[in-house]
Design a protein around this motif. Structure first.
Motif, short mmCIF file in Angstrom:
data_model
loop_
_atom_site.label_atom_id
_atom_site.label_comp_id
_atom_site.label_asym_id
_atom_site.label_seq_id
_atom_site.Cartn_x
_atom_site.Cartn_y
_atom_site.Cartn_z
N LYS A 108 14.68 24.59 13.92
CA LYS A 108 15.11 23.21 14.13
C LYS A 108 16.36 22.90 13.31
CE LYS A 108 12.65 19.84 12.34
NZ LYS A 108 11.66 18.78 12.10
N MET A 109 17.36 22.35 13.99
CA MET A 109 18.57 21.96 13.28
C MET A 109 19.04 20.59 13.73
SD MET A 109 21.59 24.36 14.78
CE MET A 109 22.22 24.16 16.42
N LEU A 110 19.74 19.93 12.87
CA LEU A 110 20.30 18.62 13.17
C LEU A 110 21.76 18.81 13.56
CD1 LEU A 110 19.77 15.35 11.29
CD2 LEU A 110 22.08 16.06 11.86
N PHE A 111 22.15 18.25 14.69
CA PHE A 111 23.54 18.33 15.12
C PHE A 111 24.15 16.94 14.99
CE2 PHE A 111 27.31 18.52 17.64
CZ PHE A 111 27.76 19.82 17.44
N LEU A 112 25.15 16.83 14.13
CA LEU A 112 25.88 15.58 13.94
C LEU A 112 26.96 15.53 15.01
CD1 LEU A 112 26.77 13.05 12.40
CD2 LEU A 112 28.00 14.56 10.82
N GLU A 113 26.80 14.64 15.96
CA GLU A 113 27.75 14.53 17.07
C GLU A 113 29.04 13.86 16.62
OE1 GLU A 113 29.44 14.86 20.82
OE2 GLU A 113 27.68 15.86 20.02
N ASP A 114 28.92 12.74 15.94
CA ASP A 114 30.12 12.01 15.50
C ASP A 114 29.82 11.13 14.31
OD1 ASP A 114 32.35 12.64 17.22
OD2 ASP A 114 31.30 11.60 18.84
N ILE A 115 30.79 11.05 13.44
CA ILE A 115 30.89 9.97 12.46
C ILE A 115 32.16 9.24 12.82
CG2 ILE A 115 31.43 9.36 10.07
CD1 ILE A 115 29.57 11.45 9.12
N VAL A 116 32.05 7.93 12.99
CA VAL A 116 33.20 7.11 13.35
C VAL A 116 33.25 5.93 12.39
CG1 VAL A 116 34.37 5.82 15.17
CG2 VAL A 116 32.78 7.66 15.79
N VAL A 117 34.41 5.71 11.80
CA VAL A 117 34.65 4.51 11.00
C VAL A 117 35.87 3.83 11.61
CG1 VAL A 117 35.27 3.59 8.73
CG2 VAL A 117 33.67 5.52 8.92
N THR A 118 35.77 2.53 11.82
CA THR A 118 36.89 1.82 12.42
C THR A 118 38.16 2.10 11.61
OG1 THR A 118 37.57 -0.27 13.41
CG2 THR A 118 36.58 -0.39 11.21
N GLU A 119 39.26 2.28 12.30
CA GLU A 119 40.48 2.80 11.68
C GLU A 119 40.94 2.02 10.45
OE1 GLU A 119 44.74 4.71 12.96
OE2 GLU A 119 43.71 3.44 14.40
N ARG A 120 40.89 0.73 10.48
CA ARG A 120 41.43 -0.05 9.36
C ARG A 120 40.58 0.05 8.08
NH1 ARG A 120 38.87 -4.70 8.53
NH2 ARG A 120 37.54 -5.52 10.18
N LEU A 121 39.36 0.60 8.20
CA LEU A 121 38.50 0.73 7.03
C LEU A 121 38.28 2.18 6.60
CD1 LEU A 121 35.84 -2.03 7.82
CD2 LEU A 121 37.80 -2.15 6.27
N ARG A 122 39.05 3.09 7.18
CA ARG A 122 38.91 4.49 6.78
C ARG A 122 39.42 4.70 5.36
NH1 ARG A 122 40.94 6.59 12.57
NH2 ARG A 122 39.04 6.00 13.67
N ARG A 123 38.95 5.77 4.74
CA ARG A 123 39.32 6.16 3.38
C ARG A 123 38.83 5.17 2.33
NH1 ARG A 123 42.83 7.81 6.86
NH2 ARG A 123 43.72 9.86 6.87
N GLN A 124 37.70 4.52 2.64
CA GLN A 124 37.07 3.62 1.68
C GLN A 124 35.66 4.07 1.32
OE1 GLN A 124 37.40 -0.58 2.51
NE2 GLN A 124 39.35 -0.31 3.55
N GLY A 125 35.29 5.27 1.74
CA GLY A 125 33.99 5.82 1.39
C GLY A 125 32.88 5.53 2.40
N ILE A 126 33.19 4.85 3.48
CA ILE A 126 32.17 4.51 4.48
C ILE A 126 31.67 5.77 5.19
CG2 ILE A 126 31.69 3.23 6.60
CD1 ILE A 126 33.80 1.16 5.56
N GLY A 127 32.59 6.66 5.55
CA GLY A 127 32.18 7.92 6.19
C GLY A 127 31.28 8.74 5.29
N ARG A 128 31.57 8.75 4.01
CA ARG A 128 30.74 9.48 3.05
C ARG A 128 29.33 8.88 3.00
NH1 ARG A 128 31.64 12.94 -1.34
NH2 ARG A 128 33.87 12.83 -0.92
N LEU A 129 29.23 7.54 3.01
CA LEU A 129 27.91 6.89 3.03
C LEU A 129 27.13 7.28 4.27
CD1 LEU A 129 28.82 3.26 1.86
CD2 LEU A 129 27.61 5.02 0.53
N LEU A 130 27.79 7.28 5.43
CA LEU A 130 27.12 7.66 6.67
C LEU A 130 26.71 9.13 6.63
CD1 LEU A 130 29.45 5.72 9.09
CD2 LEU A 130 26.98 5.39 8.92
N PHE A 131 27.59 9.99 6.16
CA PHE A 131 27.29 11.42 6.08
C PHE A 131 26.07 11.64 5.17
CE2 PHE A 131 27.89 15.88 4.96
CZ PHE A 131 28.28 16.42 6.17
N ARG A 132 26.03 10.91 4.07
CA ARG A 132 24.90 11.03 3.15
C ARG A 132 23.59 10.67 3.84
NH1 ARG A 132 26.15 7.48 -1.53
NH2 ARG A 132 27.60 9.15 -2.03
#
Length: 160
Positions: free
Chosen positions: A81-105
Protein backbone atom coordinates in the motif's frame (compact mmCIF):
# COMPACT_ATOMS: atom_id res chain seq x y z
CA UNK A 1 3.81 32.45 7.48
CA UNK A 2 0.40 33.87 8.16
CA UNK A 3 -0.91 32.51 11.49
CA UNK A 4 -4.48 32.77 10.16
CA UNK A 5 -3.93 29.68 7.97
CA UNK A 6 -5.40 26.42 9.22
CA UNK A 7 -5.06 23.04 7.53
CA UNK A 8 -7.94 20.61 7.84
CA UNK A 9 -9.45 17.57 6.15
CA UNK A 10 -11.45 18.57 3.08
CA UNK A 11 -15.22 18.25 2.88
CA UNK A 12 -17.79 18.04 0.12
CA UNK A 13 -18.67 21.71 0.67
CA UNK A 14 -15.06 22.65 -0.20
CA UNK A 15 -15.19 21.21 -3.72
CA UNK A 16 -16.09 24.39 -5.66
CA UNK A 17 -13.06 26.21 -4.20
CA UNK A 18 -10.89 23.10 -4.64
CA UNK A 19 -11.89 22.89 -8.29
CA UNK A 20 -11.07 26.58 -8.77
CA UNK A 21 -7.56 25.92 -7.43
CA UNK A 22 -7.19 22.97 -9.80
CA UNK A 23 -8.03 25.27 -12.71
CA UNK A 24 -5.51 27.80 -11.37
CA UNK A 25 -2.87 25.05 -11.30
CA UNK A 26 -3.67 24.08 -14.90
CA UNK A 27 -3.14 27.68 -15.96
CA UNK A 28 0.18 27.79 -14.07
CA UNK A 29 1.24 24.55 -15.78
CA UNK A 30 0.38 26.03 -19.19
CA UNK A 31 -2.50 23.62 -19.77
CA UNK A 32 -5.68 25.58 -19.05
CA UNK A 33 -7.84 23.55 -21.43
CA UNK A 34 -6.82 20.17 -20.00
CA UNK A 35 -9.11 20.27 -16.94
CA UNK A 36 -12.20 18.24 -17.79
CA UNK A 37 -12.94 17.19 -14.21
CA UNK A 38 -16.01 18.88 -12.71
CA UNK A 39 -17.21 19.62 -9.19
CA UNK A 40 -19.89 16.98 -9.77
CA UNK A 41 -17.26 14.40 -10.79
CA UNK A 42 -15.25 15.24 -7.69
CA UNK A 43 -18.35 14.94 -5.51
CA UNK A 44 -18.99 11.43 -6.80
CA UNK A 45 -15.35 10.36 -6.78
CA UNK A 46 -14.52 11.77 -3.36
CA UNK A 47 -17.78 11.40 -1.46
CA UNK A 48 -19.84 8.85 -3.39
CA UNK A 49 -20.40 5.19 -2.65
CA UNK A 50 -16.73 4.28 -3.24
CA UNK A 51 -14.52 7.33 -2.56
CA UNK A 52 -11.21 7.18 -4.41
CA UNK A 53 -9.44 10.30 -3.15
CA UNK A 54 -9.00 12.40 -0.05
CA UNK A 55 -7.73 15.90 0.43
CA UNK A 56 -6.71 18.54 2.93
CA UNK A 57 -7.30 22.24 2.54
CA UNK A 58 -5.39 25.28 3.76
CA UNK A 59 -7.87 27.94 4.74
CA UNK A 60 -7.75 31.52 5.94
CA UNK A 61 -10.64 33.36 7.54
CA UNK A 62 -10.08 36.22 5.11
CA UNK A 63 -9.65 34.35 1.81
CA UNK A 64 -11.28 30.95 2.31
CA UNK A 65 -9.49 27.96 0.80
CA UNK A 66 -6.06 29.00 -0.46
CA UNK A 67 -4.42 25.61 -0.85
CA UNK A 68 -5.14 21.91 -1.31
CA UNK A 69 -3.33 18.60 -1.15
CA UNK A 70 -5.18 15.78 -2.93
CA UNK A 71 -4.06 12.17 -2.58
CA UNK A 72 -5.24 8.58 -2.95
CA UNK A 73 -4.20 5.03 -2.19
CA UNK A 74 -2.25 3.15 -4.82
CA UNK A 75 -0.53 -0.21 -4.66
CA UNK A 76 3.03 -1.27 -5.32
CA UNK A 77 3.61 -4.91 -6.21
CA UNK A 78 7.00 -4.65 -4.50
CA UNK A 79 6.09 -2.60 -1.43
CA UNK A 80 2.33 -2.84 -0.89
CA UNK A 81 0.00 0.00 0.00
CA UNK A 82 1.28 3.42 -0.97
CA UNK A 83 -0.05 6.94 -0.88
CA UNK A 84 0.06 8.88 -4.14
CA UNK A 85 0.05 12.65 -3.77
CA UNK A 86 -1.67 13.90 -6.91
CA UNK A 87 -1.29 17.63 -6.32
CA UNK A 88 -0.43 20.30 -3.84
CA UNK A 89 -1.78 23.64 -4.99
CA UNK A 90 -1.41 27.00 -3.26
CA UNK A 91 -2.99 30.05 -4.82
CA UNK A 92 -0.27 31.98 -6.62
CA UNK A 93 -0.30 35.15 -4.54
CA UNK A 94 0.28 33.18 -1.32
CA UNK A 95 3.08 30.90 -2.50
CA UNK A 96 6.41 30.84 -0.65
CA UNK A 97 4.75 31.49 2.70
CA UNK A 98 4.95 27.93 4.03
CA UNK A 99 1.41 26.87 3.13
CA UNK A 100 2.60 24.10 0.79
CA UNK A 101 4.86 22.79 3.55
CA UNK A 102 1.89 22.68 5.97
CA UNK A 103 -0.17 20.74 3.42
CA UNK A 104 2.72 18.38 2.65
CA UNK A 105 3.14 17.73 6.37
CA UNK A 106 -0.53 16.70 6.62
CA UNK A 107 -0.17 14.28 3.72
CA UNK A 108 2.91 12.74 5.36
CA UNK A 109 0.89 12.43 8.60
CA UNK A 110 -1.89 10.67 6.67
CA UNK A 111 0.65 8.25 5.14
CA UNK A 112 2.09 7.49 8.55
CA UNK A 113 -1.33 7.08 10.18
CA UNK A 114 -2.45 4.76 7.36
CA UNK A 115 0.73 2.65 7.64
CA UNK A 116 1.58 3.21 4.00
CA UNK A 117 4.81 1.59 2.79
CA UNK A 118 5.65 4.37 0.36
CA UNK A 119 4.59 7.86 -0.68
CA UNK A 120 4.97 8.98 -4.29
CA UNK A 121 4.30 12.09 -6.31
CA UNK A 122 5.44 13.80 -9.51
CA UNK A 123 6.84 17.22 -10.30
CA UNK A 124 7.24 18.88 -13.68
CA UNK A 125 10.87 19.15 -14.72
CA UNK A 126 10.58 22.93 -15.16
CA UNK A 127 8.93 23.62 -11.78
CA UNK A 128 12.13 24.72 -10.02
CA UNK A 129 10.43 26.08 -6.86
CA UNK A 130 8.75 22.72 -6.25
CA UNK A 131 11.90 20.76 -7.13
CA UNK A 132 13.94 22.87 -4.74
CA UNK A 133 11.38 22.34 -1.96
CA UNK A 134 11.37 18.57 -2.47
CA UNK A 135 15.17 18.49 -2.49
CA UNK A 136 15.27 20.57 0.70
CA UNK A 137 13.22 17.97 2.57
CA UNK A 138 15.32 15.07 1.30
CA UNK A 139 12.97 13.61 -1.30
CA UNK A 140 14.32 11.18 -3.89
CA UNK A 141 13.89 12.75 -7.33
CA UNK A 142 13.97 9.71 -9.58
CA UNK A 143 15.03 10.40 -13.15
CA UNK A 144 14.86 6.74 -14.13
CA UNK A 145 11.11 6.21 -14.61
CA UNK A 146 9.14 7.50 -17.59
CA UNK A 147 5.50 8.46 -17.08
CA UNK A 148 3.01 6.77 -19.41
CA UNK A 149 -0.58 7.88 -19.94
CA UNK A 150 -3.66 7.39 -22.09
CA UNK A 151 -6.31 10.09 -22.32
CA UNK A 152 -9.98 9.14 -22.16
CA UNK A 153 -10.18 9.45 -25.95
CA UNK A 154 -7.07 7.36 -26.45
CA UNK A 155 -8.45 4.66 -24.16
CA UNK A 156 -11.64 4.53 -26.22
CA UNK A 157 -9.67 4.18 -29.46
CA UNK A 158 -7.17 1.65 -28.17
CA UNK A 159 -7.20 -1.60 -30.11
CA UNK A 160 -5.16 -4.32 -28.49
Amino acid sequence: MNNAIIVRKGTSADLPQVHALIVELAIYEKAPNEVTNTVEDMQQDGFGERPIFEFHVAESAQDGIVGIALYYTAYSTWKGKMLFLEDIVVTERLRRQGIGRLLFREVVAAARAGHYKRMKWQVLDWNEPAINFYRSIGANLDGEWINCNFSEQELAQLAL
